[in-house]
Motif scaffolding. Structure first.
Motif, mmCIF file in Angstrom:
data_model
loop_
_atom_site.group_PDB
_atom_site.id
_atom_site.type_symbol
_atom_site.label_atom_id
_atom_site.label_comp_id
_atom_site.label_asym_id
_atom_site.label_seq_id
_atom_site.Cartn_x
_atom_site.Cartn_y
_atom_site.Cartn_z
ATOM 1 N N GLU A 97 0.803 -1.224 0.000
ATOM 2 C CA GLU A 97 0.000 0.000 0.000
ATOM 3 C C GLU A 97 0.835 1.273 0.000
ATOM 4 O O GLU A 97 0.292 2.378 -0.074
ATOM 5 N N LEU A 98 2.157 1.145 0.077
ATOM 6 C CA LEU A 98 3.017 2.321 0.186
ATOM 7 C C LEU A 98 3.761 2.578 -1.116
ATOM 8 O O LEU A 98 4.555 1.744 -1.573
ATOM 9 N N ALA A 99 3.511 3.738 -1.710
ATOM 10 C CA ALA A 99 4.258 4.161 -2.890
ATOM 11 C C ALA A 99 5.697 4.475 -2.482
ATOM 12 O O ALA A 99 5.979 4.678 -1.293
ATOM 13 N N PRO A 100 6.623 4.530 -3.444
ATOM 14 C CA PRO A 100 8.029 4.764 -3.088
ATOM 15 C C PRO A 100 8.245 5.971 -2.189
ATOM 16 O O PRO A 100 9.015 5.899 -1.228
ATOM 17 N N HIS A 101 7.552 7.070 -2.475
ATOM 18 C CA HIS A 101 7.765 8.272 -1.673
ATOM 19 C C HIS A 101 7.035 8.218 -0.340
ATOM 20 O O HIS A 101 7.213 9.100 0.502
ATOM 21 N N GLU A 102 6.202 7.183 -0.119
ATOM 22 C CA GLU A 102 5.464 7.047 1.134
ATOM 23 C C GLU A 102 6.106 6.067 2.114
ATOM 24 O O GLU A 102 5.652 5.951 3.248
ATOM 25 N N VAL A 103 7.145 5.363 1.688
ATOM 26 C CA VAL A 103 7.790 4.396 2.572
ATOM 27 C C VAL A 103 8.378 5.131 3.780
ATOM 28 O O VAL A 103 9.158 6.075 3.618
ATOM 29 N N PRO A 104 8.022 4.743 5.003
ATOM 30 C CA PRO A 104 8.541 5.428 6.195
ATOM 31 C C PRO A 104 9.963 4.961 6.512
ATOM 32 O O PRO A 104 10.213 4.267 7.503
ATOM 33 N N ALA A 105 10.892 5.369 5.680
ATOM 34 C CA ALA A 105 12.256 4.838 5.769
ATOM 35 C C ALA A 105 12.907 5.152 7.106
ATOM 36 O O ALA A 105 13.667 4.338 7.649
ATOM 37 N N ARG A 106 12.643 6.340 7.666
ATOM 38 C CA ARG A 106 13.236 6.664 8.963
ATOM 39 C C ARG A 106 12.744 5.717 10.043
ATOM 40 O O ARG A 106 13.526 5.236 10.881
ATOM 41 N N ALA A 107 11.446 5.442 10.050
ATOM 42 C CA ALA A 107 10.896 4.511 11.039
ATOM 43 C C ALA A 107 11.466 3.107 10.838
ATOM 44 O O ALA A 107 11.780 2.410 11.808
ATOM 45 N N ASN A 108 11.593 2.684 9.584
ATOM 46 C CA ASN A 108 12.139 1.350 9.307
ATOM 47 C C ASN A 108 13.555 1.207 9.852
ATOM 48 O O ASN A 108 13.881 0.248 10.563
ATOM 49 N N ILE A 109 14.424 2.154 9.493
ATOM 50 C CA ILE A 109 15.828 2.072 9.896
ATOM 51 C C ILE A 109 15.962 2.263 11.410
ATOM 52 O O ILE A 109 16.729 1.547 12.073
ATOM 53 N N ALA A 110 15.206 3.209 11.973
ATOM 54 C CA ALA A 110 15.286 3.447 13.414
ATOM 55 C C ALA A 110 14.834 2.220 14.195
ATOM 56 O O ALA A 110 15.460 1.833 15.197
ATOM 57 N N ALA A 111 13.740 1.584 13.763
ATOM 58 C CA ALA A 111 13.234 0.399 14.464
ATOM 59 C C ALA A 111 14.249 -0.731 14.413
ATOM 60 O O ALA A 111 14.465 -1.439 15.411
ATOM 61 N N LEU A 112 14.896 -0.909 13.262
ATOM 62 C CA LEU A 112 15.888 -1.975 13.135
ATOM 63 C C LEU A 112 17.100 -1.709 14.029
ATOM 64 O O LEU A 112 17.589 -2.603 14.723
ATOM 65 N N ARG A 113 17.583 -0.464 14.028
ATOM 66 C CA ARG A 113 18.721 -0.157 14.905
ATOM 67 C C ARG A 113 18.358 -0.384 16.369
ATOM 68 O O ARG A 113 19.166 -0.909 17.150
ATOM 69 N N HIS A 114 17.164 0.013 16.750
ATOM 70 C CA HIS A 114 16.723 -0.129 18.144
ATOM 71 C C HIS A 114 16.697 -1.598 18.557
ATOM 72 O O HIS A 114 16.916 -1.915 19.736
ATOM 73 N N LEU A 115 16.441 -2.494 17.609
ATOM 74 C CA LEU A 115 16.457 -3.932 17.887
ATOM 75 C C LEU A 115 17.873 -4.469 18.071
ATOM 76 O O LEU A 115 18.059 -5.574 18.566
ATOM 77 N N GLY A 116 18.865 -3.689 17.614
ATOM 78 C CA GLY A 116 20.250 -4.141 17.669
ATOM 79 C C GLY A 116 20.852 -4.385 16.301
ATOM 80 O O GLY A 116 22.024 -4.773 16.194
ATOM 81 N N VAL A 117 20.073 -4.174 15.234
ATOM 82 C CA VAL A 117 20.564 -4.442 13.877
ATOM 83 C C VAL A 117 21.726 -3.520 13.540
ATOM 84 O O VAL A 117 21.656 -2.302 13.722
ATOM 85 N N ARG A 118 22.799 -4.126 13.012
ATOM 86 C CA ARG A 118 23.956 -3.354 12.567
ATOM 87 C C ARG A 118 24.371 -3.702 11.138
ATOM 88 O O ARG A 118 25.278 -3.089 10.597
ATOM 89 N N THR A 119 23.705 -4.698 10.542
ATOM 90 C CA THR A 119 23.939 -5.039 9.132
ATOM 91 C C THR A 119 22.595 -5.239 8.453
ATOM 92 O O THR A 119 21.745 -5.976 8.967
ATOM 93 N N ILE A 120 22.413 -4.572 7.320
ATOM 94 C CA ILE A 120 21.181 -4.716 6.529
ATOM 95 C C ILE A 120 21.533 -5.205 5.137
ATOM 96 O O ILE A 120 22.410 -4.640 4.465
ATOM 97 N N ILE A 121 20.845 -6.255 4.706
ATOM 98 C CA ILE A 121 20.868 -6.684 3.309
ATOM 99 C C ILE A 121 19.517 -6.273 2.726
ATOM 100 O O ILE A 121 18.466 -6.734 3.178
#
Length: 334
Positions: A97-121
């Protein structure tokens, strides 16, 4: 190409984000251990075989909620057999449901870092701008040209706190080396890999004009998508080692093979889906080895933003900025 389409995501293809995951009888809604590795799924990555789904998380962040729930998957370490947790998020939402310009990229990356993620593929289907990159080939890019139009939020450092991070190399060289080695190990089994390339990241959701496509070729562009940014910029700010794997689904409209259509893109994605799964699976297998711990934990990036984000003197930092960045980087700016 992935985000060049009115994105047909992982979930549009499969109708279920967890297809290909072995589900536990009782999937938890929390996960207490750190998760170091994440996959951001895009069009064409339909499933990840040999993974066990153990939790579904629905986090919130100071930048909103991620584009989809985060699935925590267990993957056995190839060296010890110990379960290695992998986070999986669908870039365009559960129902695309999210067009390219609607993807909440900040929330995605912030949530992953908060989980402990340090590598993204990150996985992306792309259009090819060069004859030698044929449909169904894979590309491990090393550069990006930004053709987005400034309407996508693209930094964590604003609103009362300035921070600058180097972006000369938008993809992580250490993780990229591992990804390339894995790709080459699969060559001859239906995988053809290009070791480097420049992504043109366009705004979309419309495809390029012929004039634009030829201009991008003249710039040295290798492939084109709508997904690489701001994801790569935000991952760099978050001290996360980020590498995209691209799968060519079509020649962009510069080519005399015909204009890009959704049917063309989907056909090539479906035909090459197994190779895409095997490629990503091989990368996760390799990253799960204990010998890569330092790379996976992005020790080479640790602390970069503590200095860069300290540019604004303490009296000039807004309360909102301090709260948000304190959530992302606990203890950095106290």
């Amino acid at each position: 190409m992935l985000t060049r389409l009115p994105h047909i995501s992982i979930n549009t293809l499969t109708k279920n984000i967890h297809i290909g995951f072995r589900k536990m009888a009782n999937v938890a809604d929390h996960y207490n251990d750190p998760v170091s590795i994440a996959v951001i799924g895009g069009t064409g990555l339909q499933s990840l075989p040999h993974f066990t789904h153990v939790a579904t998380l629905k986090p919130s962040t100071p930048w909103g909620t991620p584009s989809s729930p985060i699935s925590i998957l267990h993957h056995p370490s190839p060296s010890t057999g110990k379960p290695i947790p992998i986070a999986f998020i669908s870039r365009h939402g559960l129902h695309h449901e999210l067009a390219p310009h609607e993807v909440p990229a900040r929330a995605n990356i912030a949530a992953l870092r908060h989980l402990g993620v340090r590598t993204i593929i990150a996985f992306s289907a792309v259009g090819s701008l060069q004859e030698e990159i044929k449909p169904r080939d894979f590309v491990v890019p090393d550069q990006i040209i930004d053709r987005t139009k400034g309407i996508r939020p693209f930094t964590f450092f604003e609103g009362g706190m300035v921070g600058h991070v180097g972006f000369a190399d938008p993809f992580d060289n250490k993780v990229g080396k591992i990804v390339r080695q894995c790709g080459h190990s699969l060559e001859g089994e239906g995988v053809r890999l290009h070791d480097k390339g420049t992504i043109i990241c366009m705004e979309g959701p419309q495809f390029s004009t012929r004039a634009e496509s030829n201009m991008y070729r003249s710039w040295g562009g290798s492939v084109i998508n709508m997904s690489a940014l701001p994801e790569a910029k935000l991952a760099k700010e978050a001290e996360i080692a980020y590498q995209m794997i691209c799968m060519s689904t079509d020649y962009d409209c510069w080519h005399d093979s015909g204009d890009v259509t959704v049917e063309m893109v989907m056909g090539n994605m479906k035909a090459n889906a197994e190779n895409a799964r095997r490629f990503v699976g091989a990368v996760l297998d390799e990253l799960s080895k204990e010998e890569h711990n330092e790379v996976v934990l992005a020790k080479h990036l640790e602390g970069e933003m503590k200095f860069a984000g300290g540019l604004t003197a303490a009296p000039g930092r807004s309360a909102e900025a301090k709260t948000k960045l304190g959530w992302l980087f606990p203890g950095y700016f106290d």
